[in-house]
Design a protein around this motif. Structure first.
Motif, PDB file in Angstrom:
ATOM      1  N   ASP A   1       0.838  -1.207   0.000  1.00  0.00           N
ATOM      2  CA  ASP A   1       0.000   0.000   0.000  1.00  0.00           C
ATOM      3  C   ASP A   1       0.871   1.255   0.000  1.00  0.00           C
ATOM      4  N   ASN A   2       1.906   1.266   0.846  1.00  0.00           N
ATOM      5  CA  ASN A   2       2.819   2.424   0.885  1.00  0.00           C
ATOM      6  C   ASN A   2       3.531   2.613  -0.452  1.00  0.00           C
TER       7      ASN A   2
ATOM      8  N   LYS B   1       1.124   4.160  -2.713  1.00  0.00           N
ATOM      9  CA  LYS B   1       0.697   5.493  -2.274  1.00  0.00           C
ATOM     10  C   LYS B   1       1.796   6.546  -2.460  1.00  0.00           C
TER      11      LYS B   1
HETATM   12 MG    MG Z   1       1.065   3.250   5.185  1.00  0.00          MG
END
Ligand code: MG
Ligand code: ATP
Length: 329
Positions: free
Chosen positions: A229-230, A233
């Protein structure tokens, strides 16, 4: 004025604190100088009062000098003890206050972020459901709205999981349910899920099949999801995310590499702190709570592994997780 104080709270408190400390130390030194001067004065007065014809003159003389010396030692000893105590306590209190202020800032950031993160999926879901209820849409549009609603529900779900697990781990209530886990499957499922959600993204996967570890499935899923996810993102939409899982004798290596802006050297340790987010909350575009990496670190620690951050070449970040593998390859 209030806003200025809030913005510069730590700076103002630091200045006031060090000013007060300097004042206390200066007062202590002044007190010491005055006492020694008084001691010298008393001794010289006593010496003046001595009668030179007195048969005990010499012994009285040396007694007065002795007394003066002892008093000076006493003042030096007491002064030094006070000074050390004041300095030790000052450092201790300063560090505690600083930590508290930082934590309260991070908690405020967390509250702002979490409110936004909770409200957005609820608002989007509500709007989508109302549209589906009120309007007769074409099949394709309906599916698009449903997929979008599911995505928001997933985001809400992972946010709630992060918050719940973090508070349980913090309170020491989390019972690790250790089982034999096929990590290759967990990583593959996670990537499949992300690839469906982020259709424009390029993922390169080097997943060695059949890699097992001992641990808790839910926590390992959270670890993988948070890192991927990071990577998504914090990197441009058209860049590539590379995920690898391989076994090296008794240990396994899981890595997630992105082509984003990267994490500066001094921030690499801090990003694992609870609620910590790089940069300023007011200007940051990517939303989040600062819990993801804190959880990753806790999860890896509870599985007796390690997590490290390296710079990707030519740019970006690589997160490397090392865990012990259950079966040798
Ligand atoms: Mg995160
Ligand atoms: P959450 O994961 O709780 O929704 P978050 O992503 O902000 O929120 P963490 O995952 O703990 O929180 O990450 C902490 C900070 O580390 C992020 O705010 C971001 O500044 C930085 N960071 C994490 N991963 C990356 C990455 N791959 N590239 C650049 N910066 C990153």
């Amino acid at each position: 004025m209030r806003a200025f104080y809030k913005r510069n709270q730590l700076k103002i408190i630091t200045i006031v604190y060090w000013f007060l400390l300097l004042y206390i130390v200066a007062a202590l030194i002044l007190w010491f100088v005055e006492l020694t001067q008084q001691n010298d004065y008393m001794a010289s007065m006593r010496l003046v009062e001595l009668n030179k014809d007195d048969p005990d003159y010499l012994s009285k003389y040396s007694h007065i000098l002795d007394l003066r010396k002892r008093k000076t030692f006493q003042y030096v000893g007491e002064g030094a003890t006070f000074l050390i105590l004041i300095l030790v306590c000052a450092v201790f209190v300063y560090r505690a206050v600083r930590r508290q202020i930082k934590l309260s800032h991070q908690q405020q950031n967390f509250m702002m972020a979490v409110t936004h993160e909770l409200k957005t999926p609820i608002a989007v879901t509500r709007l989508n459901l109302e549209t589906l209820q009120k309007r007769r849409l074409e099949e394709e549009k309906q599916q698009k709205l449903i997929a979008n609603t599911l995505q928001e529900a997933n985001r809400l779900n992972s946010l709630c999981n992060n918050i719940l697990v973090a508070s349980q781990l913090d309170a020491g209530h989390y019972q690790l349910n250790r089982q034999e886990i096929n990590l290759s499957n967990i990583v593959e499922d996670s990537i499949k899920d992300f690839a469906e959600r982020f259709t424009g993204r390029r993922f390169i996967c080097n997943i060695q099949p059949g890699i097992y570890t001992e641990g808790e499935s839910l926590l390992l899923q959270m670890l993988v999801n948070n890192l991927v996810d990071n990577a998504i993102k914090y990197s441009p939409k058209d860049s590539t995310v590379t995920i690898a899982l391989e076994q090296n004798n008794n240990s396994l290596l899981f890595s997630v590499a992105d082509e984003g802006e990267g994490i500066p050297g001094e921030e690499k340790k801090k990003v694992f702190e609870k609620f910590y987010r790089v940069g300023d909350e007011a200007t940051r575009k990517a939303k989040g709570t600062g819990l993801g990496l804190y959880l990753c670190k806790r999860i890896v620690k509870d599985h007796k592994g390690s997590i490290a951050i390296k710079d990707n070449q030519p740019g970006g970040t690589v997160f490397i997780v090392t865990l012990s593998a259950l079966k040798t390859a």
